[in-house]
Design a protein around this motif. Structure first.
Motif, PDB file in Angstrom:
ATOM      1  N   LEU A 129       0.814  -1.217   0.000  1.00  0.00           N
ATOM      2  CA  LEU A 129       0.000   0.000   0.000  1.00  0.00           C
ATOM      3  C   LEU A 129       0.846   1.265   0.000  1.00  0.00           C
ATOM      4  CD1 LEU A 129      -2.519  -1.012   2.803  1.00  0.00           C
ATOM      5  CD2 LEU A 129      -2.961  -1.023   0.350  1.00  0.00           C
ATOM      6  N   LEU A 130       2.140   1.112   0.191  1.00  0.00           N
ATOM      7  CA  LEU A 130       2.958   2.291   0.467  1.00  0.00           C
ATOM      8  C   LEU A 130       3.826   2.704  -0.708  1.00  0.00           C
ATOM      9  CD1 LEU A 130       4.268   1.161   3.956  1.00  0.00           C
ATOM     10  CD2 LEU A 130       2.208   2.450   3.449  1.00  0.00           C
ATOM     11  N   PRO A 131       4.074   4.013  -0.811  1.00  0.00           N
ATOM     12  CA  PRO A 131       5.072   4.468  -1.783  1.00  0.00           C
ATOM     13  C   PRO A 131       6.450   3.938  -1.371  1.00  0.00           C
ATOM     14  CG  PRO A 131       4.260   6.304  -0.446  1.00  0.00           C
ATOM     15  CD  PRO A 131       3.464   5.107  -0.071  1.00  0.00           C
ATOM     16  N   PRO A 132       7.332   3.694  -2.364  1.00  0.00           N
ATOM     17  CA  PRO A 132       8.611   3.031  -2.076  1.00  0.00           C
ATOM     18  C   PRO A 132       9.418   3.695  -0.954  1.00  0.00           C
ATOM     19  CG  PRO A 132       8.357   3.437  -4.434  1.00  0.00           C
ATOM     20  CD  PRO A 132       7.171   4.027  -3.774  1.00  0.00           C
ATOM     21  N   GLU A 133       9.440   5.039  -0.912  1.00  0.00           N
ATOM     22  CA  GLU A 133      10.318   5.664   0.095  1.00  0.00           C
ATOM     23  C   GLU A 133       9.754   5.482   1.508  1.00  0.00           C
ATOM     24  OE1 GLU A 133       7.861   9.174  -1.474  1.00  0.00           O
ATOM     25  OE2 GLU A 133       8.667   7.268  -2.195  1.00  0.00           O
ATOM     26  N   THR A 134       8.426   5.459   1.631  1.00  0.00           N
ATOM     27  CA  THR A 134       7.819   5.234   2.937  1.00  0.00           C
ATOM     28  C   THR A 134       8.094   3.807   3.396  1.00  0.00           C
ATOM     29  OG1 THR A 134       6.049   6.711   2.286  1.00  0.00           O
ATOM     30  CG2 THR A 134       5.669   5.377   4.233  1.00  0.00           C
ATOM     31  N   ARG A 135       7.943   2.916   2.454  1.00  0.00           N
ATOM     32  CA  ARG A 135       8.203   1.510   2.709  1.00  0.00           C
ATOM     33  C   ARG A 135       9.640   1.293   3.189  1.00  0.00           C
ATOM     34  NH1 ARG A 135       6.586  -3.098  -1.522  1.00  0.00           N
ATOM     35  NH2 ARG A 135       8.194  -4.594  -0.991  1.00  0.00           N
ATOM     36  N   ALA A 136      10.571   1.959   2.511  1.00  0.00           N
ATOM     37  CA  ALA A 136      11.980   1.833   2.897  1.00  0.00           C
ATOM     38  C   ALA A 136      12.213   2.400   4.298  1.00  0.00           C
ATOM     39  CB  ALA A 136      12.861   2.550   1.881  1.00  0.00           C
ATOM     40  N   ASN A 158      15.363  15.425   5.986  1.00  0.00           N
ATOM     41  CA  ASN A 158      15.531  15.838   7.378  1.00  0.00           C
ATOM     42  C   ASN A 158      14.644  14.987   8.301  1.00  0.00           C
ATOM     43  OD1 ASN A 158      12.909  16.927   7.354  1.00  0.00           O
ATOM     44  ND2 ASN A 158      13.674  18.922   6.659  1.00  0.00           N
ATOM     45  N   VAL A 159      14.880  15.134   9.599  1.00  0.00           N
ATOM     46  CA  VAL A 159      14.190  14.296  10.577  1.00  0.00           C
ATOM     47  C   VAL A 159      12.677  14.473  10.488  1.00  0.00           C
ATOM     48  CG1 VAL A 159      13.832  13.946  13.052  1.00  0.00           C
ATOM     49  CG2 VAL A 159      16.140  14.171  12.155  1.00  0.00           C
ATOM     50  N   HIS A 160      12.244  15.715  10.230  1.00  0.00           N
ATOM     51  CA  HIS A 160      10.814  15.988  10.158  1.00  0.00           C
ATOM     52  C   HIS A 160      10.161  15.192   9.022  1.00  0.00           C
ATOM     53  CE1 HIS A 160       7.059  18.124  10.433  1.00  0.00           C
ATOM     54  NE2 HIS A 160       7.121  18.365   9.136  1.00  0.00           N
ATOM     55  N   THR A 161      10.779  15.237   7.840  1.00  0.00           N
ATOM     56  CA  THR A 161      10.235  14.503   6.696  1.00  0.00           C
ATOM     57  C   THR A 161      10.228  13.003   6.971  1.00  0.00           C
ATOM     58  OG1 THR A 161      11.205  16.199   5.295  1.00  0.00           O
ATOM     59  CG2 THR A 161      10.412  14.219   4.192  1.00  0.00           C
ATOM     60  N   ALA A 162      11.329  12.518   7.544  1.00  0.00           N
ATOM     61  CA  ALA A 162      11.411  11.089   7.859  1.00  0.00           C
ATOM     62  C   ALA A 162      10.285  10.701   8.808  1.00  0.00           C
ATOM     63  CB  ALA A 162      12.764  10.770   8.485  1.00  0.00           C
ATOM     64  N   SER A 163      10.055  11.551   9.789  1.00  0.00           N
ATOM     65  CA  SER A 163       9.021  11.252  10.774  1.00  0.00           C
ATOM     66  C   SER A 163       7.626  11.277  10.141  1.00  0.00           C
ATOM     67  CB  SER A 163       9.154  12.243  11.934  1.00  0.00           C
ATOM     68  OG  SER A 163       7.903  12.577  12.439  1.00  0.00           O
ATOM     69  N   MET A 164       7.400  12.213   9.183  1.00  0.00           N
ATOM     70  CA  MET A 164       6.120  12.255   8.474  1.00  0.00           C
ATOM     71  C   MET A 164       5.898  10.979   7.666  1.00  0.00           C
ATOM     72  SD  MET A 164       4.543  14.835   9.399  1.00  0.00           S
ATOM     73  CE  MET A 164       3.144  14.726   8.268  1.00  0.00           C
ATOM     74  N   ARG A 165       6.961  10.513   7.023  1.00  0.00           N
ATOM     75  CA  ARG A 165       6.848   9.283   6.233  1.00  0.00           C
ATOM     76  C   ARG A 165       6.488   8.099   7.123  1.00  0.00           C
ATOM     77  NH1 ARG A 165      12.003   9.539   2.210  1.00  0.00           N
ATOM     78  NH2 ARG A 165      11.220  11.279   0.973  1.00  0.00           N
ATOM     79  N   LEU A 166       7.139   8.043   8.270  1.00  0.00           N
ATOM     80  CA  LEU A 166       6.861   6.942   9.190  1.00  0.00           C
ATOM     81  C   LEU A 166       5.415   7.008   9.668  1.00  0.00           C
ATOM     82  CD1 LEU A 166      10.185   6.911  11.223  1.00  0.00           C
ATOM     83  CD2 LEU A 166       9.318   5.061   9.788  1.00  0.00           C
ATOM     84  N   LYS A 167       4.932   8.213   9.913  1.00  0.00           N
ATOM     85  CA  LYS A 167       3.549   8.366  10.375  1.00  0.00           C
ATOM     86  C   LYS A 167       2.572   7.906   9.303  1.00  0.00           C
ATOM     87  CE  LYS A 167       3.581  11.414  14.211  1.00  0.00           C
ATOM     88  NZ  LYS A 167       4.592  12.454  14.388  1.00  0.00           N
ATOM     89  N   ARG A 168       2.811   8.350   8.053  1.00  0.00           N
ATOM     90  CA  ARG A 168       1.946   7.904   6.956  1.00  0.00           C
ATOM     91  C   ARG A 168       2.000   6.391   6.833  1.00  0.00           C
ATOM     92  NH1 ARG A 168       3.555  12.490   3.994  1.00  0.00           N
ATOM     93  NH2 ARG A 168       5.212  11.311   2.993  1.00  0.00           N
ATOM     94  N   GLY A 169       3.203   5.859   6.992  1.00  0.00           N
ATOM     95  CA  GLY A 169       3.390   4.415   6.888  1.00  0.00           C
ATOM     96  C   GLY A 169       2.630   3.662   7.963  1.00  0.00           C
ATOM     97  N   THR A 170       2.691   4.151   9.199  1.00  0.00           N
ATOM     98  CA  THR A 170       1.997   3.435  10.272  1.00  0.00           C
ATOM     99  C   THR A 170       0.486   3.531  10.089  1.00  0.00           C
ATOM    100  OG1 THR A 170       2.287   5.381  11.660  1.00  0.00           O
ATOM    101  CG2 THR A 170       3.794   3.564  12.037  1.00  0.00           C
ATOM    102  N   LEU A 171       0.018   4.649   9.501  1.00  0.00           N
ATOM    103  CA  LEU A 171      -1.418   4.761   9.217  1.00  0.00           C
ATOM    104  C   LEU A 171      -1.857   3.691   8.225  1.00  0.00           C
ATOM    105  CD1 LEU A 171      -2.475   8.498   8.912  1.00  0.00           C
ATOM    106  CD2 LEU A 171      -3.268   6.750  10.513  1.00  0.00           C
ATOM    107  N   ALA A 172      -1.042   3.514   7.188  1.00  0.00           N
ATOM    108  CA  ALA A 172      -1.364   2.504   6.182  1.00  0.00           C
ATOM    109  C   ALA A 172      -1.324   1.115   6.807  1.00  0.00           C
ATOM    110  CB  ALA A 172      -0.378   2.599   5.027  1.00  0.00           C
ATOM    111  N   LEU A 173      -0.333   0.894   7.653  1.00  0.00           N
ATOM    112  CA  LEU A 173      -0.242  -0.393   8.344  1.00  0.00           C
ATOM    113  C   LEU A 173      -1.498  -0.632   9.163  1.00  0.00           C
ATOM    114  CD1 LEU A 173       3.416  -0.493   9.665  1.00  0.00           C
ATOM    115  CD2 LEU A 173       2.373  -2.031   8.011  1.00  0.00           C
ATOM    116  N   ARG A 174      -1.956   0.439   9.781  1.00  0.00           N
ATOM    117  CA  ARG A 174      -3.132   0.318  10.626  1.00  0.00           C
ATOM    118  C   ARG A 174      -4.347  -0.110   9.813  1.00  0.00           C
ATOM    119  NH1 ARG A 174      -6.615   4.828  13.663  1.00  0.00           N
ATOM    120  NH2 ARG A 174      -7.913   3.346  14.760  1.00  0.00           N
TER     121      ARG A 174
END
Ligand SMILES: [Zn+2]
Ligand SMILES: [Zn+2]
Ligand SMILES: [Zn+2]
Length: 388
Positions: A129-136, A158-174
């Protein structure tokens, strides 16, 4: 549900911050730091797979401890089986021994593979479900366990962008978890299998109901509930989970009497010494007063002084209204034997013998009898006892 969303958004922070406490718990359970590391790892994975089972986000610590205990029990059972099987093996003739060993090895591999496979499948479904960079980012963070700043620098963001990607990723996981794992979500509620039992014991706070009790000798859990005092599903007169000395006790009387003795000694020691040895991890727990947020509604309503013993090292927590220490005085115990239906009135604050004091009053429901304990407000040292 807003609370729940919050928790899931912050999953990486929360699971990481719980790690030291879980490590402490698992070390105590397994008695070996290396095994404990594996158990914690498995606990966090289980938690992550079963996030939807977390029905009360503010109780995440208790929920995680419950999972850790299940993981430990599963491991312990497996150890037991392996030991049993290796004992049997020793009695076999040499040639059949090799055959058996191979069969067993196959069995165990299958068991391990099954869990790995489940997890891998879950990840695959979610990852699609995830875009490749979020998945990575997710793989880096959760599978390789890199820190947030490591993930950021690997991704060149940057850390902020990385953290946003992780958040989007965990939402998809959810989303995947919600759709596919609904049926499994009830598994880790505390004491799902134990039944409430009607006890002969009257509630000593209101005297209106006989108490309900729940006892789990495997987990070392003991809950008491009074339907008058505990209107909300998670209100309890007494709530004890994972208590070592309750393990194996299958009836209420010995369990309650051990618990009473232990509790009185634990709180008394804290009041006297200013700290007490943690029941779970042996580190010192400082004496503190205040009402923990996860307490039952009747505690809040009593307007009493509450002793709150929170272990900063492992997160284990016990609290009680200071005036309930009156129940362990021989005079009050004798009163309760004569008058089984009593109620404990809200404590009165007075001054006695020149110091701030509390009056704890137990009154009989069925007669005019009452007993009053006057004790210092600071340490509940008994100054006087009236009536009885
Ligand atoms: Zn009650
Ligand atoms: Zn500790
Ligand atoms: Zn502790």
């Amino acid at each position: 549900m807003e609370n729940m969303d919050e928790v899931i958004h912050n999953i990486e922070t929360i699971l990481c911050s719980e790690r030291p406490r879980l490590l402490c718990l698992c070390t105590r359970l397994a008695g070996d730091a290396h095994i404990a590391e594996d158990l914690v790892q498995e606990t966090l994975l289980e938690a992550w797979k079963h996030l939807e089972g977390l029905r009360e986000p503010e109780k995440i610590s208790a929920w995680l401890s419950g999972i850790a205990r299940n993981v430990y029990l599963r491991w312990a059972r497996k150890q037991g089986r392996q030991q049993e099987q290796s004992l049997q093996l020793q009695t076999e003739a040499d040639e059949s021994l090799n055959v058996l060993e191979e069969t067993l090895a196959d069995d165990f591999d299958m068991e391990v593979e099954l869990e790995r496979k489940e997890l891998a499948e879950l990840l695959d479904r979610a990852m699609d479900l995830l875009p490749p960079e979020t998945r990575a980012s997710l793989l880096e963070r959760y599978v390789r366990e890199s820190s947030l700043s490591e993930v950021a620098s690997l991704m060149g963001v940057n850390v902020h962008t990385a953290s946003m990607r992780l958040k989007r990723g965990t939402l998809a996981l959810r989303r995947v978890l919600t759709d596919e794992f609904k049926l499994e979500t009830e598994t880790y509620a505390p004491n799902e299998n134990a039944e409430w039992t009607q006890l002969a014991l009257w509630c000593h706070h209101c005297g209106q109901q006989r108490m309900l009790g729940k006892l789990d000798p495997v987990q070392g859990d003991l809950y008491l509930k009074c339907l008058t005092c505990c209107p909300r599903p998670n209100d309890y007169v007494s709530w004890n989970t994972g208590i070592k000395f309750l393990e194996g006790l299958k009836t209420f009387k010995p369990a309650l009497s051990r618990l009473d003795k232990w509790a009185s000694n634990y709180y008394r020691t804290a009041l006297r010494e200013g700290s007490v040895t943690c029941i779970d991890c042996d580190h010192p727990v400082p004496l503190n007063f205040g009402i923990p947020t996860e307490t039952s509604s009747w505690v809040r309503q009593r307007n009493a002084i509450v002793i709150d013993l929170l272990c900063n090292h492992c997160g284990s927590r016990c609290h009680t209204c200071i005036d309930t220490l009156a129940f362990n005085l021989p005079e009050v115990q004798d009163f309760r034997r004569r008058y089984p239906r009593i109620r404990l009135l809200p404590p009165r604050q007075i001054e006695a013998e020149g110091v701030p004091a509390l009056v704890a009053t137990c009154e009989s429901i069925t007669s005019a009898a009452r007993i009053e304990v006057v004790a210092t407000r600071e340490r509940f040292d008994v100054l006087n006892i009236y009536g009885g």
